[in-house]
Design an enzyme around this catalytic site. Structure first.
Site, PDB file in Angstrom:
ATOM      1  N   PRO A   1       0.801  -1.235   0.000  1.00  0.00           N
ATOM      2  CA  PRO A   1       0.000   0.000   0.000  1.00  0.00           C
ATOM      3  C   PRO A   1       0.829   1.278   0.000  1.00  0.00           C
ATOM      4  O   PRO A   1       0.337   2.324  -0.423  1.00  0.00           O
ATOM      5  CB  PRO A   1      -0.850  -0.104   1.267  1.00  0.00           C
TER       6      PRO A   1
ATOM      7  N   GLU B   1      -0.623  -7.925   7.882  1.00  0.00           N
ATOM      8  CA  GLU B   1      -0.049  -6.615   8.221  1.00  0.00           C
ATOM      9  C   GLU B   1       1.174  -6.281   7.391  1.00  0.00           C
ATOM     10  O   GLU B   1       1.656  -5.168   7.398  1.00  0.00           O
ATOM     11  CB  GLU B   1       0.349  -6.555   9.707  1.00  0.00           C
TER      12      GLU B   1
ATOM     13  N   ARG C   1      -3.107  -6.451 -21.173  1.00  0.00           N
ATOM     14  CA  ARG C   1      -3.819  -5.695 -22.207  1.00  0.00           C
ATOM     15  C   ARG C   1      -2.853  -5.058 -23.207  1.00  0.00           C
ATOM     16  O   ARG C   1      -3.172  -4.930 -24.389  1.00  0.00           O
ATOM     17  CB  ARG C   1      -4.672  -4.620 -21.512  1.00  0.00           C
TER      18      ARG C   1
ATOM     19  N   ASP D   1      -3.705   3.709 -28.185  1.00  0.00           N
ATOM     20  CA  ASP D   1      -2.387   4.316 -28.191  1.00  0.00           C
ATOM     21  C   ASP D   1      -2.475   5.833 -28.313  1.00  0.00           C
ATOM     22  O   ASP D   1      -1.709   6.560 -27.715  1.00  0.00           O
ATOM     23  CB  ASP D   1      -1.585   3.744 -29.359  1.00  0.00           C
TER      24      ASP D   1
HETATM   25  N1  ADE Z   1      -2.017  -4.104  -0.308  1.00  0.00           N
HETATM   26  C1  ADE Z   1      -2.984  -3.558   0.440  1.00  0.00           C
HETATM   27  N2  ADE Z   1      -3.436  -2.413  -0.083  1.00  0.00           N
HETATM   28  C2  ADE Z   1      -2.737  -2.217  -1.235  1.00  0.00           C
HETATM   29  C3  ADE Z   1      -2.742  -1.202  -2.230  1.00  0.00           C
HETATM   30  N3  ADE Z   1      -3.549  -0.151  -2.170  1.00  0.00           N
HETATM   31  N4  ADE Z   1      -1.885  -1.325  -3.251  1.00  0.00           N
HETATM   32  C4  ADE Z   1      -1.048  -2.380  -3.325  1.00  0.00           C
HETATM   33  N5  ADE Z   1      -0.997  -3.353  -2.412  1.00  0.00           N
HETATM   34  C5  ADE Z   1      -1.836  -3.286  -1.374  1.00  0.00           C
END
Ligand code: ADE
Length: 238
Positions: free
Chosen positions: A88, A115, A152, A167
């Protein structure tokens, strides 16, 4: 291109890899995707993939041994994989990154979970990637998002017309133009006349104008960036 995925929830990928454009690309052999269960690379009796964090705190952390084990085994097969960890707080995924990844012969995506992942796993990682500023329960959806955008762009996956069109607009980061289909009038709402005209050059001009208008309104910095990089000419902005 070959994509390997390391996850503790391999079942989540089943529909994604079976259906639609992605399913067809795999069926046609344009890309190969292998989803591996991290648990299959454990060496202990209880096949443990996670543990409590040193120092205490909530949640569980993915252990390093099975992930290293998987990497060491899989990287012996073919070209060295470019390793992505979904995370994240990673670098924000975008179209440019998708294009860059699509040119690589092999990707290995490690799906973060719980976590987090033991920090030492990052020794294997080339790029930590986030799909947006929100926290999901795991890296499986991010891995699918990344794969979808990358597959893709793999040659042959989209039809010729689609890829040419993509493109010139969306794949440069510009926003899509408005689309309509039949009927020409619905609940008093009419399709813009130009789209009914059959005049291809005019339609093209209108679409580009709409696409630029939307991008200018929602992400003006993108226009500047494309101009700086020479990906959008003054001619196109007229
Ligand atoms: N794992 C948990 N949330 C995430 C996110 N927003 N982007 C990538 N991996 C994640």
């Amino acid at each position: 291109m070959r994509i390997d995925v390391l996850t503790v929830l391999p079942g989540l990928f089943d529909c994604f890899l079976r259906e639609g454009v992605i399913g067809k690309a795999l069926e046609r052999g344009l890309v190969s995707v292998n989803v591996y269960n991290i648990r299959d690379f454990t060496t202990d009796k209880h096949r443990v993939v996670d543990d409590v964090p040193y120092g205490g705190g909530p949640g569980m952390v993915l252990k390093p041994e099975p992930i290293f084990g998987a990497y060491e085994k899989l990287s012996k097969e073919g070209p060295k994989p470019f390793v992505i960890l979904t995370e994240p707080w990673g670098e924000k995924f975008n179209q440019e990154m998708a294009l860059e990844f699509s040119k690589l012969p092999r990707l290995l995506i490690i799906c973060g979970r719980y976590e987090g992942v033991d920090e030492r796993v990052k020794k294997l990682v080339d790029r930590e990637v986030s799909i947006g500023d929100y926290v999901l329960t795991g890296g499986e959806l991010p891995a699918m998002v990344i794969m979808d955008a990358v597959i893709r762009l793999t040659p042959g996956v989209l039809g010729n017309r689609e890829s040419l069109e993509a493109d010139s607009f969306m794949d440069r980061g510009l926003m899509g133009y408005p689309n309509y289909t039949r009927p020409a009038e619905f609940k008093g709402m009419r399709v813009p006349e130009v789209l009914l005209s059959g005049h291809h050059a005019k339609i093209e001009r209108w679409r580009k104008k709409e696409s630029l208008k939307k991008t200018l309104k929602r992400a003006p910095e993108l226009i500047e960036k494309l101009k700086r990089e020479g990906k959008l000419t003054e001619e196109e902005l007229k």
